[in-house]
Enzyme design. Structure first.
Site, mmCIF file in Angstrom:
data_model
loop_
_atom_site.group_PDB
_atom_site.id
_atom_site.type_symbol
_atom_site.label_atom_id
_atom_site.label_comp_id
_atom_site.label_asym_id
_atom_site.label_seq_id
_atom_site.Cartn_x
_atom_site.Cartn_y
_atom_site.Cartn_z
ATOM 1 N N GLU A 1 0.832 -1.213 0.000
ATOM 2 C CA GLU A 1 0.000 0.000 0.000
ATOM 3 C C GLU A 1 0.863 1.258 0.000
ATOM 4 O OE1 GLU A 1 -3.260 -0.075 2.804
ATOM 5 O OE2 GLU A 1 -3.332 2.118 2.868
ATOM 6 N N HIS B 1 -3.241 10.572 -0.585
ATOM 7 C CA HIS B 1 -3.503 9.407 -1.435
ATOM 8 C C HIS B 1 -3.590 9.795 -2.905
ATOM 9 C CE1 HIS B 1 -5.177 6.450 1.777
ATOM 10 N NE2 HIS B 1 -3.931 6.792 1.974
ATOM 11 N N ASP C 1 4.752 -14.067 11.850
ATOM 12 C CA ASP C 1 3.471 -14.598 11.391
ATOM 13 C C ASP C 1 2.392 -13.509 11.488
ATOM 14 O OD1 ASP C 1 1.010 -15.867 11.184
ATOM 15 O OD2 ASP C 1 1.609 -17.612 12.341
ATOM 16 N N LYS D 1 -7.046 -0.849 11.622
ATOM 17 C CA LYS D 1 -6.478 -1.310 10.343
ATOM 18 C C LYS D 1 -5.277 -0.431 9.991
ATOM 19 C CE LYS D 1 -6.092 -1.539 5.656
ATOM 20 N NZ LYS D 1 -5.276 -0.668 4.820
HETATM 21 C C1 MEV Z 1 -5.840 3.066 5.136
HETATM 22 O O1 MEV Z 1 -5.073 1.933 4.772
HETATM 23 C C2 MEV Z 1 -5.794 3.288 6.625
HETATM 24 C C3 MEV Z 1 -6.673 4.404 7.154
HETATM 25 O O2 MEV Z 1 -8.018 4.237 6.702
HETATM 26 C C4 MEV Z 1 -6.597 4.364 8.644
HETATM 27 C C5 MEV Z 1 -7.570 5.275 9.367
HETATM 28 O O3 MEV Z 1 -8.636 5.617 8.824
HETATM 29 O O4 MEV Z 1 -7.251 5.622 10.518
HETATM 30 C C6 MEV Z 1 -6.220 5.742 6.615
#
Ligand code: MEV
Length: 423
Positions: free
Chosen positions: A85, A378, A281, A265
């Site tokens: 990513e 992004h 792992d 995430k």
């Molecule tokens: C994208 O890979 C991760 C984010 O969505 C994390 C977040 O929203 O805190 C930017």
């Protein structure tokens, strides 16, 4: 015609590829070319990778980046990251630099205990079972002595074995709950071997062993990483407003599961990248982290923030069961290189480094989300990816970047702008 096959694993690599392309593709030559393009010319290295898993036909590349400027407990680190990513490595590097002038990351390993369980069924009298367990307990440990000998030399081994009654939740269900210290190894094989030896020793006509397996839920293998500074040192136009908004974003993730999952995430973007780079792992780490995020009965943020008396404090607490010896860490030359890069850390030190990478990633995401929005960064990366695909020169990239400043980037709009420029 059926496409199932017997004895597939016995075929040579070439035969496997031929079977695959003949049965599942129409463009056989092209597919074979792609598969072979990713073979390594160094035969020994290729063989090493082939042997990690079964039915290997080729390799799958992931980018390997490095994030410099991490100061953790006053020591400088460059952190290796394997991730597909865009923006993740850039964000980690920027945030590491930001905190390097504000005291860096302060970390502590809270605990390093790992867990395994022997699950069994027993219909008899509980007191009789307790008596049997207490009589057997030292024998259960003894049954593992050939497995634990080396681990004990390194200061690890079995910490304790307890009998747990789970019959209130499932009829006749009991466990032997075993705690372990595995020092610098992740310890999966060690734990599972110990559990199987314990189960074998514990077995009796009226005790039906269901299974013996480690747990990837490791709330007692816990690390904490923290950054803090005076609110005014956060910089920007209005540091107080920024701190407040940032704190609100974390509080939202503490109470709102939909947000918490995305929030976490983002943390795992940083952590998984280091997990992969060091041959650990990532499925185990992911499973354990998300289970820990739910430990209070609802899913919530793994990071926390406090703005009090003019001080901004932001921290993470996360379970990380890692290894820096054994397994892939010893076998994969790039995993070894990653560990060398960080000065061959112990497993607890790697926990501290990884937690800091996760915290940095979350700081970057929340800073972007609460200020310019996430798409700003992004979009720039997205634009560059498209321009790279189109083979744009650096001059063309500059011109088109100017054109798209502040605009939403779509693939077709970039292609159009590129073609216009070319004409
Ligand atoms: C994208 O890979 C991760 C984010 O969505 C994390 C977040 O929203 O805190 C930017």
């Amino acid at each position: 015609m059926s496409k199932t096959i017997a004895g597939f694993s016995k075929l040579s690599k070439e035969e496997k590829i031929t079977w695959l392309t003949k049965n599942f593709f129409n463009n056989e030559n092209e597919v074979v070319d792609t598969i072979k393009k990713y073979w390594n010319n160094d035969h020994a290295l290729q063989q090493l990778h082939d042997d990690f898993i079964e039915n290997t036909i080729t390799n799958f590349y992931m980018p390997y980046g490095i994030a410099p400027n991490f100061i953790i407990n006053n020591k400088e680190y460059v952190i290796p990251m394997v991730i597909e990513e865009s923006s993740v490595v850039a964000a980690a590097s920027l945030v590491a630099k930001f905190w390097s002038t504000r005291g860096g990351f302060k970390t502590t390993v809270v605990s390093t205990t790992k867990i395994g369980q022997v699950h069994f069924m027993y219909e008899g009298d509980e007191d009789e079972l307790k008596k049997y367990f207490n009589e057997q307990k030292s024998k259960l440990k003894e049954a593992t002595s050939s497995i634990t000998k080396n681990m004990e030399k390194r200061g690890g081994g079995i910490i304790d074995i307890t009998l747990v009654n789970k019959t209130a939740q499932l009829a006749n269900y009991y466990q032997l709950h075993v705690t372990f210290e595995t020092k610098d190894s992740m310890g999966a094989n060690f734990i599972n071997s110990c559990l199987e030896a314990i189960a074998k020793e514990f077995r009796r006509n009226d005790i039906e062993i269901v299974m013996s397996i480690l747990s990837n839920y490791v709330p007692e293998c816990l690390v904490r990483s923290e950054v803090s500074c005076n609110v005014e040192d956060l910089g920007g136009d209005d540091p107080e407003k920024f701190a407040k908004k940032f704190e609100q974003a974390v509080k939202i993730a503490e109470i709102e599961p939909y947000r918490a999952v995305t929030h976490n995430k983002g943390i795992m973007n940083g952590i998984d990248a280091v997990v992969l780079a060091t041959g650990n792992d990532f499925r185990a780490i992911e499973a354990g982290a998300h289970a820990y995020a739910s430990k209070d009965g609802h899913y919530k943020s793994l990071t926390h923030c406090e703005v009090k008396n003019g001080i901004f404090k932001f921290w993470i607490e996360i379970p990380l069961a890692l290894g820096t010896v054994g397994g892939l860490t010893a076998l994969h030359p790039m995993a070894k290189l990653s560990l060398d890069m960080m000065g061959r850390p112990s497993a607890p030190l790697l926990m501290e480094i990884m937690a800091s990478a996760g915290l940095a990633q979350n700081f970057a995401a929340l800073r972007a989300l609460t200020t310019m929005g996430i798409q700003h960064g992004h979009m720039k990366m997205h634009l560059m990816n498209i321009l790279n695909q189109l083979g744009a020169t650096s001059q063309e990239k500059n011109i088109i970047s100017q054109k798209f400043k502040g605009e939403t980037v779509s693939h077709s709009a970039v292609v159009e702008a590129f073609n216009e420029l070319k004409n």
